[in-house]
Design a protein around this motif. Structure first.
Motif, short mmCIF file in Angstrom:
data_model
loop_
_atom_site.label_atom_id
_atom_site.label_comp_id
_atom_site.label_asym_id
_atom_site.label_seq_id
_atom_site.Cartn_x
_atom_site.Cartn_y
_atom_site.Cartn_z
N SER A 93 0.85 -1.18 0.00
CA SER A 93 0.00 0.00 0.00
C SER A 93 0.90 1.25 0.00
O SER A 93 2.04 1.18 -0.48
CB SER A 93 -0.93 0.00 1.23
OG SER A 93 -1.84 1.08 1.16
N PRO A 97 -2.89 6.10 2.76
CA PRO A 97 -3.74 5.14 2.03
C PRO A 97 -4.56 5.82 0.93
O PRO A 97 -5.03 6.95 1.10
CB PRO A 97 -4.65 4.58 3.13
CG PRO A 97 -3.87 4.77 4.40
CD PRO A 97 -3.12 6.04 4.21
N HIS A 98 -4.74 5.12 -0.18
CA HIS A 98 -5.47 5.66 -1.31
C HIS A 98 -6.97 5.43 -1.13
O HIS A 98 -7.63 4.80 -1.97
CB HIS A 98 -4.96 5.03 -2.60
CG HIS A 98 -3.61 5.51 -2.98
ND1 HIS A 98 -3.04 5.28 -4.22
CD2 HIS A 98 -2.66 6.22 -2.28
CE1 HIS A 98 -1.83 5.82 -4.27
NE2 HIS A 98 -1.58 6.38 -3.10
N THR A 99 -7.50 5.96 -0.04
CA THR A 99 -8.93 5.85 0.23
C THR A 99 -9.69 6.90 -0.58
O THR A 99 -9.11 7.85 -1.11
CB THR A 99 -9.22 6.07 1.72
OG1 THR A 99 -8.82 7.40 2.08
CG2 THR A 99 -8.46 5.07 2.58
#
Length: 240
Positions: A93, A97-99
């Motif tokens: 990841s 984080p690529h939220t």
């Protein structure tokens, strides 16, 4: 804001045209692509990116001034976030984080400066050179909150010029770590849990149960007086 010899500019957020107009209003002339003042320099207080329509132009103005010795700059939380977004965490990841929430905050930067492009790499390279704070004779500059306690706790993550090392960036991105909490204070400002289980929705629609406080205001002794960024909902808080 002006201090002796310096003009302090913060939170440009990709609004290059507004920055140009501000510099001109303060007596800076644009020559050979650089804004110059005969007697003063700028200190940029971070948050160069996200939100605005001219990400590349805003970065170019600030970076060129810094490269030419006409300005200094410190890191904002948006530059810290951009570095974390791009840096692998070693577990498949990224440090940030690529939220959906994080992507929404970062979307204008990513839309205007394509990931993997030369412009993207150059922007990140410059962000890595930005110190978390500057301590000059008679003048101290940090993006959110000047805290000697937080500075001491973060010092192991920084080099001699107060810039994040690669290892330090990883540690300061590790939620719950001492370095993470220190970086939050310096780059965002201290927060407190809201009383009585209260919550509010920020400008992006995210529910928050903690509120940023006016750490500089010694007269703000209640949640109602100390709370920041609640868009008027501060008045609904109890005096406790």
């Amino acid at each position: 804001m002006a201090t002796d010899g310096y003009d302090i500019i913060g939170d440009i957020h990709g609004h290059a045209d507004a920055l140009r107009r501000l510099l001109c209003a303060m007596g800076y002339d644009e020559r050979d692509g650089l804004f110059r003042h005969p007697e003063r320099r700028v200190i940029f207080v971070g948050d160069f990116v996200d939100r605005g329509p001219e990400q590349i132009a805003a970065l170019q103005i600030a970076k060129r001034m810094c490269d030419a010795g006409l300005a200094l700059a410190v890191m904002g939380n948006h530059e810290f976030n951009a570095l974390g977004w791009a840096a692998p965490d070693g577990n498949g990841s990224f440090l940030r984080p690529h939220t959906e929430k994080n992507a929404h905050q970062h979307k204008e930067f990513l839309r205007q400066i394509e990931e993997g492009s030369d412009a993207y790499a150059q922007a990140l390279e410059w962000f890595r050179t930005l110190p978390v704070w500057i301590d000059l004779p008679g003048l101290r500059v940090v993006h959110a909150c000047w805290s000697e306690s937080a500075q001491e706790k973060l010092s192991g993550c920084l080099d001699a010029a107060n810039r994040f090392t690669l290892e330090g960036l990883h540690e300061a991105s590790r939620r719950g770590s001492t370095a993470y909490n220190a970086a939050e204070v310096l780059l965002k400002g201290p927060e407190l849990p809201l009383p009585d289980g209260r919550s509010f929705f920020d400008k992006d629609g995210h529910e928050r149960r903690e509120v940023r406080i006016r750490w500089w205001d010694r007269k703000a002794l209640t949640f109602r007086d100390a709370a920041l960024g609640m868009d008027g909902e501060e008045a609904s808080l109890s005096y406790s």
